[in-house]
Motif scaffolding. Sequence first.
Motif, short mmCIF file in Angstrom:
data_model
loop_
_atom_site.label_atom_id
_atom_site.label_comp_id
_atom_site.label_asym_id
_atom_site.label_seq_id
_atom_site.Cartn_x
_atom_site.Cartn_y
_atom_site.Cartn_z
N TRP A 17 0.89 -1.17 0.00
CA TRP A 17 0.00 0.00 0.00
C TRP A 17 0.91 1.21 0.00
O TRP A 17 1.83 1.30 0.82
N LYS A 18 0.69 2.12 -0.93
CA LYS A 18 1.49 3.35 -0.98
C LYS A 18 0.57 4.55 -1.07
O LYS A 18 -0.49 4.48 -1.70
N CYS A 19 0.97 5.65 -0.43
CA CYS A 19 0.13 6.84 -0.48
C CYS A 19 0.98 8.09 -0.31
O CYS A 19 2.11 8.05 0.19
N ASN A 20 0.42 9.20 -0.75
CA ASN A 20 1.02 10.51 -0.53
C ASN A 20 1.23 10.70 0.96
O ASN A 20 0.32 10.46 1.76
N GLY A 68 -3.02 6.75 5.19
CA GLY A 68 -2.10 6.10 6.10
C GLY A 68 -2.82 5.41 7.25
O GLY A 68 -2.48 4.29 7.65
N ARG A 69 -3.85 6.07 7.78
CA ARG A 69 -4.64 5.46 8.86
C ARG A 69 -5.36 4.21 8.36
O ARG A 69 -5.44 3.20 9.07
N PHE A 115 -1.62 -3.30 7.62
CA PHE A 115 -0.32 -3.06 6.99
C PHE A 115 0.66 -2.50 8.01
O PHE A 115 0.26 -1.85 8.98
N SER A 116 1.94 -2.73 7.77
CA SER A 116 3.01 -2.14 8.57
C SER A 116 3.69 -1.05 7.75
O SER A 116 3.96 -1.24 6.55
N ARG A 117 3.99 0.06 8.38
CA ARG A 117 4.66 1.15 7.68
C ARG A 117 6.14 0.81 7.50
O ARG A 117 6.81 0.40 8.45
N GLU A 118 6.63 0.98 6.29
CA GLU A 118 8.02 0.62 5.99
C GLU A 118 8.93 1.85 5.87
O GLU A 118 10.12 1.75 6.13
N GLY A 119 8.39 2.97 5.44
CA GLY A 119 9.24 4.14 5.29
C GLY A 119 8.68 5.12 4.28
O GLY A 119 7.55 5.00 3.83
N ARG A 120 9.50 6.11 3.94
CA ARG A 120 9.06 7.20 3.07
C ARG A 120 10.05 7.41 1.93
O ARG A 120 11.26 7.52 2.17
N PHE A 121 9.53 7.43 0.71
CA PHE A 121 10.32 7.82 -0.46
C PHE A 121 10.18 9.33 -0.64
O PHE A 121 9.09 9.81 -0.97
N ARG A 122 11.24 10.06 -0.40
CA ARG A 122 11.19 11.51 -0.49
C ARG A 122 11.36 11.97 -1.94
O ARG A 122 12.06 11.34 -2.71
N ARG A 140 3.29 20.06 -7.43
CA ARG A 140 3.80 20.03 -6.06
C ARG A 140 4.65 18.78 -5.87
O ARG A 140 4.54 17.81 -6.62
N ASN A 141 5.48 18.81 -4.85
CA ASN A 141 6.25 17.61 -4.51
C ASN A 141 5.35 16.60 -3.81
O ASN A 141 4.48 16.96 -3.01
N ARG A 142 5.58 15.33 -4.12
CA ARG A 142 4.94 14.25 -3.38
C ARG A 142 6.00 13.33 -2.81
O ARG A 142 6.80 12.74 -3.53
N ASP A 143 6.01 13.21 -1.48
CA ASP A 143 6.72 12.14 -0.80
C ASP A 143 5.74 10.97 -0.67
O ASP A 143 4.55 11.18 -0.44
N THR A 144 6.24 9.74 -0.79
CA THR A 144 5.37 8.57 -0.78
C THR A 144 5.69 7.67 0.41
O THR A 144 6.85 7.29 0.60
#
Length: 227
Positions: A146-149, A156-157, A164-171, A179-183
Amino acid sequence: MARDLSQWTPCPVPGEAVLTGYGVRLEPFAADRHIEPLFATLCGPGNESLWDWILHGPFTTQGALRDFFLTRNASGEWRTMVIVDEASGACLGTASYMRLRPDQGSAEIGAVLYGQALQRTRAGTAAFHLMATHLFDDLGYRRFEWKCNAQNAASGRAALRYGFSREGRFRNDYVWRGRNRDTDWYSIIDCEWPGVKAALDAWLDAANFGETGEQHESLSAIRDRLG
């Protein structure tokens, strides 16, 4: 315990079977059958906000919506599932298998477009459960993503609620609408799935809901209770 992969073979591609359960039916996208009801559910006045976090849309014509889904499904990028209410036959929304890597046993759920009648309902959770069960139990996948802005706190909630477990952020992942999107990345892996599924099964059980449809116990509370 890590899965023995010494005899690993690629998995089938998901999204080619009809999935049913808990009063909903998930059908592989078919433009001639689904575009007209999906346009009514997902597009037009009052539905613009459904597309706030999607990389494309909103769409103002049935043809544009049709091209959106057809292009991605024809290319093999997506396998879109249309969520249908079994009792009424109404199209309630869509979710797609994406980032398909059957050779690695990995896929993403994305482009989740739930019409207003599906949001925050038992049927919405059931649709996710059916897609995940098909991927892990029927097809033998190892990973569901699962990926989201990163700014989309509601998504995310939802990921954490489903298990799901959060793995990290692609900046600086995308330039998106100027606009910029971090994922943010989330996943469920095969060894976690039995526990995730047990909590979903318990939450979706009819005994967990009152006569007017209110839940007796939240999914997060059930997951904590089951350990």
